[in-house]
Design a protein around this motif. Structure first.
Motif, PDB file in Angstrom:
ATOM      1  N   GLY A 201     -37.047  10.255 -73.103  1.00 20.95           N
ATOM      2  CA  GLY A 201     -37.511  10.615 -71.767  1.00 20.95           C
ATOM      3  C   GLY A 201     -38.291   9.480 -71.128  1.00 20.95           C
ATOM      4  N   GLY A 202     -38.621   9.643 -69.861  1.00 18.71           N
ATOM      5  CA  GLY A 202     -39.342   8.605 -69.133  1.00 18.71           C
ATOM      6  C   GLY A 202     -40.802   8.505 -69.482  1.00 18.71           C
ATOM      7  N   HIS A 203     -41.289   9.377 -70.378  1.00 17.09           N
ATOM      8  CA  HIS A 203     -42.701   9.383 -70.761  1.00 17.09           C
ATOM      9  C   HIS A 203     -42.979   8.556 -72.006  1.00 17.09           C
ATOM     10  N   LEU A 204     -41.942   7.940 -72.572  1.00 14.08           N
ATOM     11  CA  LEU A 204     -42.119   7.226 -73.837  1.00 14.08           C
ATOM     12  C   LEU A 204     -42.915   5.940 -73.657  1.00 14.08           C
ATOM     13  N   MET A 205     -43.558   5.522 -74.736  1.00 12.55           N
ATOM     14  CA  MET A 205     -44.279   4.250 -74.754  1.00 12.55           C
ATOM     15  C   MET A 205     -43.313   3.092 -74.530  1.00 12.55           C
ATOM     16  N   SER A 206     -43.887   1.929 -74.156  1.00 20.38           N
ATOM     17  CA  SER A 206     -43.091   0.705 -74.037  1.00 20.38           C
ATOM     18  C   SER A 206     -42.944   0.016 -75.386  1.00 20.38           C
TER      19      SER A 206
END
Length: 491
Positions: A345-350
């Motif tokens: 998802g777009g909430h994951l860490m970099s």
């Protein structure tokens, strides 16, 4: 589409309803207009007096008050990177993190417990007249790094989790959608703002233009219930240990049944008995328990009333989040089969700070390997078995600590417990199971260990019976409530 960065959302709220209370701390309060002004003053000081610029790292020794919150957003408004740390952390841990991060500045409420070349106090940053320039617009891109959060290290050295503005904003969006928090909410938050859960709740509330009531942790149940009453709170966030404290105070939470719209719970496991008791006290409140990691905030949610028959699950993926279970061969596991849990998802860490190898092994093809073992039921709910590192290997047979802990937690004389694998001194089984038990009464009333072993043998396979029992005053846990099994093993 990635939502606006949280700093831009917070500043926009001042333009929409500037006179509304943003933060209420004791007898002090800050409107959204005042918060925007305070952010501007602090950003100006950081840029002019401390030479903080875009990309610089700034460590904040977090306090649960309006000064920390305004400084946090001031750092973001400059495009700099915020690294909140717990001021109560051991000095050697703080020093090690500072050496790794090499921050431009360290900001604290008082004297810094460890030496660093550039220091400031929260009170200094907020002193003086407003800057001549208008409040910062918070023009940062979703791809820019917003925070570096250090995990509390249940099994190893803390890792620096890199989170972008886009990841933080995406997480806020899916959390608020699931819980249903509204702009007119008033939330009591007795959680540390140095931890992912507390920090995330702060962002969720202020990005909506709601009112936040931060407290310095669960000092006692009376302080929390007083805040719920005095501020006529409609929302509340807590770790399970905090809920246990409130439940031990009788029916005090039930006083707010007609006012609390939602409660968010997370960061560690919660006994099913406590879930049911909370449901009895708050029959019309959305009781939302999340599953997530610092690397993937609130990836799944369980709503107790809606899923009353699945209280042993972690619920379903949050809006916009995907989850899956992989078997030992790396293929999608069948329903009911235990395997490695992964999230997308777009909430994951970099990634992890200065650790490309760990980043590469954790993030693969857009999926994050959680390190947790779980399974997906036929009902679409996911069931967490254990952290992969927590599984105890008894002569090749796997034992999940949760199985033992949930049975012992029901004993009337036990306040808390945790188990872990320790080396078998005879070398026969590789590991053997040890249990640490906290009695409800400090003096007397302790059951015999043989009684506890008998209780477990009646409910579990013989090899799951612990061979070692220890009394202990307190189970060592992280700020988020997770058991520090590594520390138990050291004991």
């Amino acid at each position: 589409m990635t939502p606006q960065p949280v700093i831009a959302q917070v500043l926009a709220r001042a333009g929409e309803a500037g006179g509304k209370t943003a933060i209420a701390c004791g007898d002090r309060s800050l409107t959204y207009d005042e918060l925007r002004r305070d952010i501007a003053i602090r950003a100006s000081f950081l840029a002019r007096q401390c030479a903080v610029a875009a990309g610089d790292r700034v460590v904040l020794l977090a306090e649960s008050d309006e000064q920390f919150i305004a400084t946090y957003f001031a750092v973001h408004s400059l495009g700099a990177v915020c690294a909140p740390l717990d001021p109560r952390s051991p000095a050697d841990r703080l020093q090690a993190i500072l050496q790794r991060l090499a921050p431009r500045l360290v900001v604290s409420a008082g004297d810094l417990p460890v030496p660093w070349r550039e220091q400031a106090r929260f009170s200094e940053l907020g002193a003086g007249a407003p800057p001549p320039a208008p409040a910062p617009a918070g023009h940062v891109s979703p791809e820019q790094t917003a925070d570096i959060l250090f995990t509390t290290g249940t099994t190893a050295e803390p890792k620096g989790v890199i989170l972008s503005h886009g990841a933080l904003a995406t997480a806020c969006g899916h959390i608020n959608r699931f819980i249903g928090t509204r702009p007119d909410a008033v939330e009591v938050l007795p959680l540390s703002l140095s931890h992912s859960f507390g920090l995330g709740r702060m962002r969720c509330v202020l990005s909506l233009g709601a009112t936040l009531v931060p407290l310095p942790g669960f000092v006692n149940a009376a302080r929390v219930t007083a805040a719920l009453s005095d501020h006529r709170a409609t929302g509340f966030a807590s770790v399970p240990a905090g809920i246990a404290i409130l439940l031990s105070d009788g029916d005090s939470l039930g006083r707010f049944a007609d006012r609390l719209d939602y409660v968010e719970i997370g960061s560690s496991a919660m006994p099913i008995g406590q879930k049911r008791r909370l449901m009895e006290l708050l029959p019309d409140t959305r009781l939302c328990m999340h599953y997530g990691l610092t690397e993937a905030s609130r990836s799944a949610f369980l709503e107790f009333h809606a899923d009353r028959d699945r209280l042993d699950s972690i619920g379903r993926p949050s809006p916009g989040v995907e989850m899956r279970v992989l078997d030992a061969a790396g293929q999608p596991a069948a329903a009911g089969e235990t395997g490695q849990l992964e999230v997308r998802g777009g909430h994951l860490m970099s990634g992890y700070w200065q650790d490309p190898e760990l980043t590469a092994s954790t993030l693969r093809g857009g999926w994050l390997r959680t390190g947790d073992l779980g399974r997906m039921g036929g009902d679409g709910c996911f069931y967490l078995e254990a952290r992969a590192d927590d599984v105890i290997n008894v002569a090749g047979r796997k034992v999940l600590p949760r199985e033992i802990e949930e049975i012992l937690a029901q004993h009337p004389a036990i306040a808390d417990c945790a188990c872990a694998g320790i080396p078998d001194p005879q070398g026969l089984s590789g590991e053997m199971i040890a249990v640490w038990v906290v009695p409800k009464q400090a003096n007397g009333g302790r059951p015999a260990f043989s009684e506890l072993a008998k209780l477990l043998r009646q409910r579990l396979e013989p090899y799951k019976t612990p061979r070692k029992f220890f009394w202990i005053d307190r189970i060592p846990r992280t700020a988020g409530g997770k058991v520090l099994r590594r520390r138990l093993r050291e004991l």
